[in-house]
Enzyme design. Structure first.
Site, PDB file in Angstrom:
ATOM      1  N   ASP A 182       1.489  -5.286   8.305  1.00 18.67           N
ATOM      2  CA  ASP A 182       0.346  -4.395   8.142  1.00 18.67           C
ATOM      3  C   ASP A 182      -0.891  -5.274   7.977  1.00 18.67           C
ATOM      4  OD1 ASP A 182      -1.679  -2.732   7.318  1.00 18.67           O
ATOM      5  OD2 ASP A 182      -0.393  -1.494   6.046  1.00 18.67           O
ATOM      6  N   TYR A 225     -10.504   0.675   9.454  1.00 15.88           N
ATOM      7  CA  TYR A 225     -11.410   1.159   8.420  1.00 15.88           C
ATOM      8  C   TYR A 225     -12.097   0.007   7.688  1.00 15.88           C
ATOM      9  CZ  TYR A 225     -12.429   3.804   4.042  1.00 15.88           C
ATOM     10  OH  TYR A 225     -12.997   4.395   2.955  1.00 15.88           O
ATOM     11  N   LYS A 226     -11.349  -1.034   7.398  1.00 14.41           N
ATOM     12  CA  LYS A 226     -11.841  -2.082   6.502  1.00 14.41           C
ATOM     13  C   LYS A 226     -12.782  -3.045   7.222  1.00 14.41           C
ATOM     14  CE  LYS A 226      -9.572  -0.649   2.932  1.00 14.41           C
ATOM     15  NZ  LYS A 226     -10.160  -0.398   1.603  1.00 14.41           N
ATOM     16  N   PHE A 262       0.838  -1.208   0.000  1.00 12.98           N
ATOM     17  CA  PHE A 262       0.000   0.000   0.000  1.00 12.98           C
ATOM     18  C   PHE A 262       0.872   1.256   0.000  1.00 12.98           C
ATOM     19  CE2 PHE A 262      -2.705   3.256   1.869  1.00 12.98           C
ATOM     20  CZ  PHE A 262      -3.800   3.151   1.029  1.00 12.98           C
TER      21      PHE A 262
END
Lengths: 294, 294
Positions: B79, B104-105, B9
């Site tokens: 991560d 968030y996910k 990312f």
């Protein structure tokens, strides 16, 4: 060197201490309120000052201090946390270059709401955030490239912004702007003047002492009152009087008056309850063991 | 050196690039999925890997990669942003030392909600956050002292936590824990298997190509589909079909299936609408100029 006053807010001091340790820089702490005539900095130093002191409520002379730093060749970073929303802040007129602050206090966005930073336009292309994240990246969603930050203030963004916190900031700042900083400052002065007058009449005879400037032009929107049993007084106010101050060690009860919603009658009632409490000696029945918060 | 895969990312790569620039370290980017046999690191290197790739959805073999890093004397930071809440993560069993992630996910706390970090117990006293703030300070409200961090995981706190965002995390994590990661993983596999089956039956003939692993054990909870007009397909799905994927350049439509609330019928409907859209050629009528987001 990195320079700040020993009375500055802990995070300001700790962060500077951390940077000094990581970069092998000196950290110079000075005592007393920041003063333009004696600002202890020289060429290349970075100075961090709060416009309003978190403990005393003292309001620094921002234009004079900014001029003093510039004259000495130092870079000044303002912490506006206890100022923005309660006192006028004109960074541009003062030629200020850098500022940071929280939205928790007089911007009314609540605990842990997003902070802000100010970078003068001429410096925006020159300085970089130490944290390189995807929201500061030019053409953010290309995703395939090396880090190449936006040329302007957007480069200081890092990760996805906290949307719920920003919603609170949006409302808090909107209400503040709608009221207008001149009106808020006038009301804030009225509230703190009343607070000091009631302190003098009711509390000074009970052993309290004013720990904030008496002159309105030299203070922000909170007042600290010293008392030998300040911790117990603070706890008793919260637990028994429905009044919520902060204890600020070693001996202060801090009363913040948010001009957007604190009324004069709230100040009257709070000090009336405080007087009754201490007259009755009720604060002495509160556990004197300090807790973690307030 | 700092090591990561080129497909990681952007913020992971940018942050490493920033640290490398500040500290004069090498940044080594490797191509392809992380592989235990070929993990390109040696003694003293710091490696950052995502357990689930944000683009491909490929699920890394965490225990094997952790063992490979340990064997080579490298420090591995995971991560977990696209993994936590969708696949089982057992850091302790794998002997993992460090991990970070967003909520968030699949932890369902919304954009910009607070992140988390994991530091193995034995390392907590040894490592320090680079940002020294008052919430990491031992006896936080004494305020008069030099920085002296808490001995345990609390030392990694810095400023006041974002309370509104944490309220969303609390609910998101509570629901995830209540459902149970085994049940969520089973449903996630069912959803992505259905997605791949419908892709093969309906979309492959229209020029789509699967860009995620076919084997369920090797993927997380999202699927990327390649298409030469992926940007227009993505926009058309959002604007005209009430289906919200992400475009991930240069040519992928990414469909995330959150096992907590995405239903099998949602997958069916989304792919049915996607098939209709492309069969009719309607995506070709969408503006091909890429916008900033998605």
């Amino acid at each position: 060197a990195l320079v700040t006053d020993r009375g500055n807010f802990p995070t300001d001091r700790y962060v500077l201490e951390g940077i000094a340790a990581q970069r092998g820089l000196d950290l110079r702490l000075f005592d007393g309120e920041p003063d333009a005539a004696t600002l202890p900095c020289g060429h290349g130093d970075v100075v961090v000052l709060s416009q309003v002191g978190y403990r005393s409520g003292a309001l620094a002379d921002l234009p004079a201090l900014q001029a003093a730093a510039r004259e000495r060749g130092a870079t000044l970073i303002w912490d506006l946390s206890h100022a923005a929303g309660a006192v006028p802040v004109d960074l541009h007129a003062a030629g200020a270059e850098l500022a940071v602050g929280c939205t928790y206090k007089y911007l009314n966005a609540g605990p842990g709401a997003p902070a802000y930073l100010y970078v003068a336009a001429g410096l925006q292309g020159e300085l970089r955030s130490p944290i390189w994240g995807w929201f500061g990246q030019r053409d953010q969603f290309a995703m395939e490239r090396d880090y190449d930050p936006e040329p302007d203030i957007r480069r200081y963004l890092a990760g996805t912004p906290p949307i719920l916190g920003l919603a609170a900031v949006e409302e808090g700042v909107r209400l503040t702007a709608q009221a207008g900083i001149a009106a808020l400052r006038a009301k804030s002065i009225g509230l703190t003047e009343l607070l000091i007058a009631l302190h003098d009449a009711w509390l000074a005879p009970l052993g309290f002492e004013l720990a904030s400037p008496r002159v309105a032009q030299r203070r922000g929107s909170h007042i600290s009152l010293r008392h030998p049993r300040a911790w117990q007084v603070t706890r008793a106010l919260i637990e028994r009087c429905d009044v919520v101050p902060d204890f600020r060690g070693p001996d202060s009860v801090r009363l913040g008056v948010a001009p957007l919603y604190t009324r004069h009658v709230d100040v009257w009632d709070a000090l009336d309850r405080l007087r009754d409490l201490v007259e009755r000696g009720e604060h002495e029945t509160v556990d004197a063991t300090p807790g973690r918060v307030t």
